[in-house]
Design a protein around this motif. Sequence first.
Motif, PDB file in Angstrom:
ATOM      1  N   ASP A  36       0.823  -1.217   0.000  1.00  0.00           N
ATOM      2  CA  ASP A  36       0.000   0.000   0.000  1.00  0.00           C
ATOM      3  C   ASP A  36       0.854   1.262   0.000  1.00  0.00           C
ATOM      4  O   ASP A  36       0.501   2.266  -0.627  1.00  0.00           O
ATOM      5  CB  ASP A  36      -0.938   0.004   1.212  1.00  0.00           C
ATOM      6  N   THR A  37       1.989   1.205   0.718  1.00  0.00           N
ATOM      7  CA  THR A  37       2.896   2.356   0.748  1.00  0.00           C
ATOM      8  C   THR A  37       3.435   2.643  -0.650  1.00  0.00           C
ATOM      9  O   THR A  37       3.454   3.803  -1.102  1.00  0.00           O
ATOM     10  CB  THR A  37       4.072   2.093   1.709  1.00  0.00           C
ATOM     11  N   ALA A  38       3.859   1.574  -1.334  1.00  0.00           N
ATOM     12  CA  ALA A  38       4.366   1.739  -2.703  1.00  0.00           C
ATOM     13  C   ALA A  38       3.257   2.224  -3.632  1.00  0.00           C
ATOM     14  O   ALA A  38       3.472   3.104  -4.486  1.00  0.00           O
ATOM     15  CB  ALA A  38       4.939   0.407  -3.208  1.00  0.00           C
ATOM     16  N   TYR A  39       2.057   1.678  -3.463  1.00  0.00           N
ATOM     17  CA  TYR A  39       0.901   2.052  -4.284  1.00  0.00           C
ATOM     18  C   TYR A  39       0.587   3.543  -4.118  1.00  0.00           C
ATOM     19  O   TYR A  39       0.421   4.277  -5.100  1.00  0.00           O
ATOM     20  CB  TYR A  39      -0.288   1.189  -3.871  1.00  0.00           C
ATOM     21  N   ASP A  40       0.512   3.984  -2.860  1.00  0.00           N
ATOM     22  CA  ASP A  40       0.172   5.385  -2.580  1.00  0.00           C
ATOM     23  C   ASP A  40       1.256   6.340  -3.090  1.00  0.00           C
ATOM     24  O   ASP A  40       0.955   7.407  -3.626  1.00  0.00           O
ATOM     25  CB  ASP A  40      -0.039   5.586  -1.079  1.00  0.00           C
ATOM     26  N   GLN A  41       2.524   5.934  -2.908  1.00  0.00           N
ATOM     27  CA  GLN A  41       3.618   6.778  -3.408  1.00  0.00           C
ATOM     28  C   GLN A  41       3.568   6.905  -4.926  1.00  0.00           C
ATOM     29  O   GLN A  41       3.839   7.971  -5.487  1.00  0.00           O
ATOM     30  CB  GLN A  41       4.970   6.210  -2.969  1.00  0.00           C
TER      31      GLN A  41
ATOM     32  N   PHE B  77      -7.655   1.899 -12.489  1.00  0.00           N
ATOM     33  CA  PHE B  77      -7.203   2.337 -13.811  1.00  0.00           C
ATOM     34  C   PHE B  77      -7.457   3.819 -14.083  1.00  0.00           C
ATOM     35  O   PHE B  77      -6.999   4.352 -15.065  1.00  0.00           O
ATOM     36  CB  PHE B  77      -7.861   1.484 -14.901  1.00  0.00           C
ATOM     37  N   THR B  78      -8.224   4.461 -13.206  1.00  0.00           N
ATOM     38  CA  THR B  78      -8.366   5.907 -13.344  1.00  0.00           C
ATOM     39  C   THR B  78      -7.183   6.640 -12.720  1.00  0.00           C
ATOM     40  O   THR B  78      -7.041   7.842 -12.907  1.00  0.00           O
ATOM     41  CB  THR B  78      -9.671   6.395 -12.662  1.00  0.00           C
ATOM     42  N   GLN B  79      -6.362   5.902 -11.960  1.00  0.00           N
ATOM     43  CA  GLN B  79      -5.245   6.525 -11.256  1.00  0.00           C
ATOM     44  C   GLN B  79      -3.881   5.925 -11.623  1.00  0.00           C
ATOM     45  O   GLN B  79      -2.876   6.632 -11.600  1.00  0.00           O
ATOM     46  CB  GLN B  79      -5.440   6.376  -9.732  1.00  0.00           C
ATOM     47  N   LEU B  80      -3.857   4.651 -11.914  1.00  0.00           N
ATOM     48  CA  LEU B  80      -2.588   3.937 -12.074  1.00  0.00           C
ATOM     49  C   LEU B  80      -2.376   3.539 -13.529  1.00  0.00           C
ATOM     50  O   LEU B  80      -3.293   3.097 -14.194  1.00  0.00           O
ATOM     51  CB  LEU B  80      -2.611   2.694 -11.187  1.00  0.00           C
TER      52      LEU B  80
ATOM     53  N   ASN C 254       2.144  10.510  -9.548  1.00  0.00           N
ATOM     54  CA  ASN C 254       1.590  10.413 -10.902  1.00  0.00           C
ATOM     55  C   ASN C 254       2.395   9.424 -11.756  1.00  0.00           C
ATOM     56  O   ASN C 254       2.723   9.677 -12.906  1.00  0.00           O
ATOM     57  CB  ASN C 254       1.537  11.786 -11.573  1.00  0.00           C
ATOM     58  N   ASN C 255       2.716   8.278 -11.134  1.00  0.00           N
ATOM     59  CA  ASN C 255       3.418   7.180 -11.814  1.00  0.00           C
ATOM     60  C   ASN C 255       4.860   7.542 -12.193  1.00  0.00           C
ATOM     61  O   ASN C 255       5.417   6.961 -13.117  1.00  0.00           O
ATOM     62  CB  ASN C 255       2.639   6.742 -13.068  1.00  0.00           C
ATOM     63  N   LYS C 256       5.469   8.474 -11.467  1.00  0.00           N
ATOM     64  CA  LYS C 256       6.835   8.877 -11.796  1.00  0.00           C
ATOM     65  C   LYS C 256       7.859   8.430 -10.735  1.00  0.00           C
ATOM     66  O   LYS C 256       9.042   8.681 -10.883  1.00  0.00           O
ATOM     67  CB  LYS C 256       6.896  10.401 -11.952  1.00  0.00           C
ATOM     68  N   ASN C 257       7.372   7.779  -9.668  1.00  0.00           N
ATOM     69  CA  ASN C 257       8.266   7.269  -8.631  1.00  0.00           C
ATOM     70  C   ASN C 257       8.785   5.896  -9.081  1.00  0.00           C
ATOM     71  O   ASN C 257       8.074   4.895  -9.026  1.00  0.00           O
ATOM     72  CB  ASN C 257       7.522   7.153  -7.292  1.00  0.00           C
ATOM     73  N   GLN C 258      10.042   5.851  -9.521  1.00  0.00           N
ATOM     74  CA  GLN C 258      10.596   4.631 -10.114  1.00  0.00           C
ATOM     75  C   GLN C 258      10.668   3.480  -9.112  1.00  0.00           C
ATOM     76  O   GLN C 258      10.367   2.330  -9.438  1.00  0.00           O
ATOM     77  CB  GLN C 258      11.997   4.909 -10.682  1.00  0.00           C
TER      78      GLN C 258
END
Length: 235
Positions: free
Chosen positions: A128-133, A167-170, A138-142
Amino acid sequence: MAVQGCTKCIKYMLFFFNFIFWLAGGLILGVALWLRHDNQTSKLLMLQLGDQQAPSTFYISIYILISVGAVMMFVGFLGCYGAIQESQCLLGTFFTCLVILFACEVAAGIWGYMNRETIAKELITFYDTAYDQNIMSNNKNQAASTVLKVFHETLECCGKGDLKNLFTQLAPDLCPLTTPGKLELTKNCHSQVKELFDEKLYLVGIAALVVAVIMIFEMILSMVLCCAIRNNPGY
């Protein structure tokens, strides 16, 4: 003077149970090593998110199992040798080791039952931590994207709930593909993590129950044989 009659039968029964106990120790050691190097769990528990490492509680449990398996093999050998040699000293030492092992197994079983959901919860929190980050960046945290991709590919899952909202967010390229261009929408990662560790703990529970039953029989037989040897006029 060697024991005779029923006591001789008990002697060989104890030897047989000790041999089974020795094999059970080898089996637990093998299962623990398999769990330690299992591809699914290894991929998930070796992950790192920035300075945060994946939870290690599962590996701690596995290392305890490895130690228990090795000790069981030693105690099983001690019991076999003590039974064949008809040695009160070895049988007494064997009985003491069994009592200690049995007490440790009961304590570990109680702890494991009370904390049976801890491992899955810790890993779900890490996911969940990785998901929220990833969502917040905006999908830019490698680093977060890498963690999510490993979870999704290893467990064949995606997201932590309703995939319609996901899919509206990720970005959809982080989720596994069953066939080119078709996304797998059936399972979320929370349920898959719980299923993975429930399956592992189920195997460990069965092994522990079988070993506990064998240990009870061995404690009874070792004391009967030890008393018979002590009462034998030839000793």
